[in-house]
Scaffold this active site. Sequence first.
Site, mmCIF file in Angstrom:
data_model
loop_
_atom_site.group_PDB
_atom_site.id
_atom_site.type_symbol
_atom_site.label_atom_id
_atom_site.label_comp_id
_atom_site.label_asym_id
_atom_site.label_seq_id
_atom_site.Cartn_x
_atom_site.Cartn_y
_atom_site.Cartn_z
ATOM 1 N N ARG A 125 0.844 -1.281 -0.128
ATOM 2 C CA ARG A 125 -0.074 0.042 0.120
ATOM 3 C C ARG A 125 0.976 1.277 0.165
ATOM 4 O O ARG A 125 1.884 1.370 1.084
ATOM 5 C CB ARG A 125 -0.985 0.055 1.190
ATOM 6 C CG ARG A 125 -2.066 0.787 0.964
ATOM 7 C CD ARG A 125 -2.959 1.072 2.221
ATOM 8 N NE ARG A 125 -2.310 1.932 3.255
ATOM 9 C CZ ARG A 125 -2.085 1.506 4.798
ATOM 10 N NH1 ARG A 125 -2.609 0.460 4.971
ATOM 11 N NH2 ARG A 125 -1.269 1.971 5.486
ATOM 12 N N GLU A 144 5.028 6.799 2.185
ATOM 13 C CA GLU A 144 5.838 5.624 2.413
ATOM 14 C C GLU A 144 4.918 4.635 1.627
ATOM 15 O O GLU A 144 3.983 4.636 1.126
ATOM 16 C CB GLU A 144 5.846 5.364 3.848
ATOM 17 C CG GLU A 144 4.340 5.038 4.487
ATOM 18 C CD GLU A 144 4.447 4.576 6.027
ATOM 19 O OE1 GLU A 144 5.640 4.519 6.431
ATOM 20 O OE2 GLU A 144 3.345 4.710 6.508
ATOM 21 N N ASN A 146 4.250 0.662 2.366
ATOM 22 C CA ASN A 146 4.004 -0.544 3.066
ATOM 23 C C ASN A 146 4.058 -1.884 2.536
ATOM 24 O O ASN A 146 3.166 -2.033 1.454
ATOM 25 C CB ASN A 146 2.656 -0.415 4.014
ATOM 26 C CG ASN A 146 2.270 0.880 4.736
ATOM 27 O OD1 ASN A 146 2.813 1.016 5.856
ATOM 28 N ND2 ASN A 146 1.661 1.913 3.955
ATOM 29 N N SER A 151 -2.766 -2.851 6.135
ATOM 30 C CA SER A 151 -4.149 -3.067 6.523
ATOM 31 C C SER A 151 -5.239 -2.290 6.073
ATOM 32 O O SER A 151 -5.319 -1.474 5.229
ATOM 33 C CB SER A 151 -4.335 -3.226 8.042
ATOM 34 O OG SER A 151 -3.716 -1.957 8.499
ATOM 35 N N LYS A 305 12.272 2.277 5.716
ATOM 36 C CA LYS A 305 12.511 3.689 5.206
ATOM 37 C C LYS A 305 14.156 4.142 5.359
ATOM 38 O O LYS A 305 14.577 4.067 6.606
ATOM 39 C CB LYS A 305 11.820 4.719 6.429
ATOM 40 C CG LYS A 305 10.234 4.268 6.353
ATOM 41 C CD LYS A 305 9.684 5.045 7.324
ATOM 42 C CE LYS A 305 8.214 4.580 7.732
ATOM 43 N NZ LYS A 305 7.996 3.264 8.229
ATOM 44 N N LYS A 327 11.481 9.862 11.454
ATOM 45 C CA LYS A 327 10.367 8.717 11.475
ATOM 46 C C LYS A 327 11.701 7.459 11.962
ATOM 47 O O LYS A 327 12.481 7.301 11.156
ATOM 48 C CB LYS A 327 10.078 8.437 10.390
ATOM 49 C CG LYS A 327 8.642 9.367 9.753
ATOM 50 C CD LYS A 327 8.178 8.591 8.669
ATOM 51 C CE LYS A 327 6.831 9.442 8.227
ATOM 52 N NZ LYS A 327 5.978 8.898 7.290
ATOM 53 N N GLU A 331 6.536 0.020 11.105
ATOM 54 C CA GLU A 331 5.491 0.182 10.641
ATOM 55 C C GLU A 331 4.338 0.411 11.890
ATOM 56 O O GLU A 331 4.817 0.076 12.821
ATOM 57 C CB GLU A 331 5.101 -1.030 9.919
ATOM 58 C CG GLU A 331 5.937 -1.100 8.660
ATOM 59 C CD GLU A 331 5.917 -0.196 7.435
ATOM 60 O OE1 GLU A 331 4.952 0.490 7.592
ATOM 61 O OE2 GLU A 331 7.088 0.070 6.888
ATOM 62 N N GLY A 332 3.158 0.650 11.496
ATOM 63 C CA GLY A 332 2.201 0.557 12.499
ATOM 64 C C GLY A 332 1.567 2.032 13.125
ATOM 65 O O GLY A 332 0.635 2.003 13.940
ATOM 66 N N ARG A 413 -7.854 7.800 4.936
ATOM 67 C CA ARG A 413 -8.178 7.752 6.164
ATOM 68 C C ARG A 413 -7.946 9.342 6.720
ATOM 69 O O ARG A 413 -6.966 10.017 5.963
ATOM 70 C CB ARG A 413 -6.846 7.195 6.858
ATOM 71 C CG ARG A 413 -7.019 5.609 7.124
ATOM 72 C CD ARG A 413 -5.650 4.969 7.263
ATOM 73 N NE ARG A 413 -4.707 5.144 6.256
ATOM 74 C CZ ARG A 413 -3.368 4.735 6.563
ATOM 75 N NH1 ARG A 413 -2.839 4.156 7.743
ATOM 76 N NH2 ARG A 413 -2.557 5.296 5.726
#
Length: 437
Positions: A125, A144, A146, A151, A305, A327, A331-332, A413
């Site tokens: 994604r 970024e 993923n 998800s 990254k 960063k 992830e998450g 989102r």
Amino acid sequence: MATSWGSLFQDEQQLEELARQAVDRALAEGVLLRTKQEPSSSDVVSYAPFTLFPSLVPCALLEQAYAVQMDFNLLVDAVSQNAVFLEQTLSSTIKRDTFTAKLFDIYKQVLKEGIAQTVFLGLNRSDYMFQSNADGSPALKQIEINTISASFGGLASRTPDVHRHVLNVLNKTTEATKILSNNPSKGLALGIAKAWELYGSANALVLLIAQEKERNIFDQRAIENELLARNIHVIRRRFEDVSEKGSLDQDRRLFMDGQEVAVVYFRDGYMPSQYSLQNWEARLLLERSCAIKCPDIATQLAGTKKGEEGDQAIAEALTAPSRFVLKPQREGGGNNLYGEEMVQALERLKDSEERASYILMEKIEPEPFRNCLLRPGSSARVVQCISELGIFGVYVRQGKTVVMNTHAGHLLRTKAIEHADGGVAAGVAVLDNPYPV
């Protein structure tokens, strides 16, 4: 970007009534999470937070994000196959970031032994925000890619009907038809199904590596159900289960509870806290097998990254901290450092090798807009928001041949501007739909 729902924000009573109807529709559509209090119990659920209205997104940017997804799929795949590039690019990171270093150790071990899998599956994604150019025109800025456990494909497939319902309630029937159909769960399942088919064993299963306490299970079930409809069976197991009951035969075929596994789909294993010594051993066992890993360890590494090291970049960030974000390799969501926290971290990291385990990025400054965020246990709240667009990509390669390369839908989102960092699972962002303008 002006919002066309502006006039609706004035009437609090109407907003509350609309929110009640929207929540009922979300529950009926299966836009669900397990509750924080009962993350493992199957009968206690609430709706996943979402926006009352779809958010305006420029058509051209949506089309552009879709148009480049296949190229990003190929790029990730190419990087994953380039051992020299991965080693050079991550050499400074693995010195200081033990998590990336452990992933890299497994990768080296698998390379040394010889990669057993011949079919490769990527479910990615790519995430973007919108920022205005100097001339005021909107532009797409990538955040970024993923490559593991991307998800919300399942829940994003359920939300268009909720927003159509809201607009129909308001007699905005023409507007309701403009909400795009979106079914990432079907597209992601098609990728898994194609990989499973190429594996070539009719009785083999798909093994979904799940967390013990998974609030976002309905998102995953949507993909499982799509596969079951194609007569492909999915079993859910934890790393611990793999460690106890997983095995390889002499041909490095993977067996779980005595059943052959064709595809391993990771919905766990992207953060250090998800690994114990036993879990690292389970991951190595899976990687050594000829089962198709989604992602394989090289693809997970390709998604880390990494920026150019540079004193100049740090100096710039220390003089204008509001323009940057720091960063870590995680992830998450919920891990980024901003403002004063970032300045303190940079001062501490300035001359140490440890700074290589972080990436400094220029902050994207999207133009805020108003929307109403709906969360369980909270009343409807109109706030200034920003959005993040994700495009799902699917690719399957057999040997050197690309068998499938496509996009598989989108995820929007939205979060209140006071929250710097974090996604839906982290409890900050909420699910949304693009309203193309």
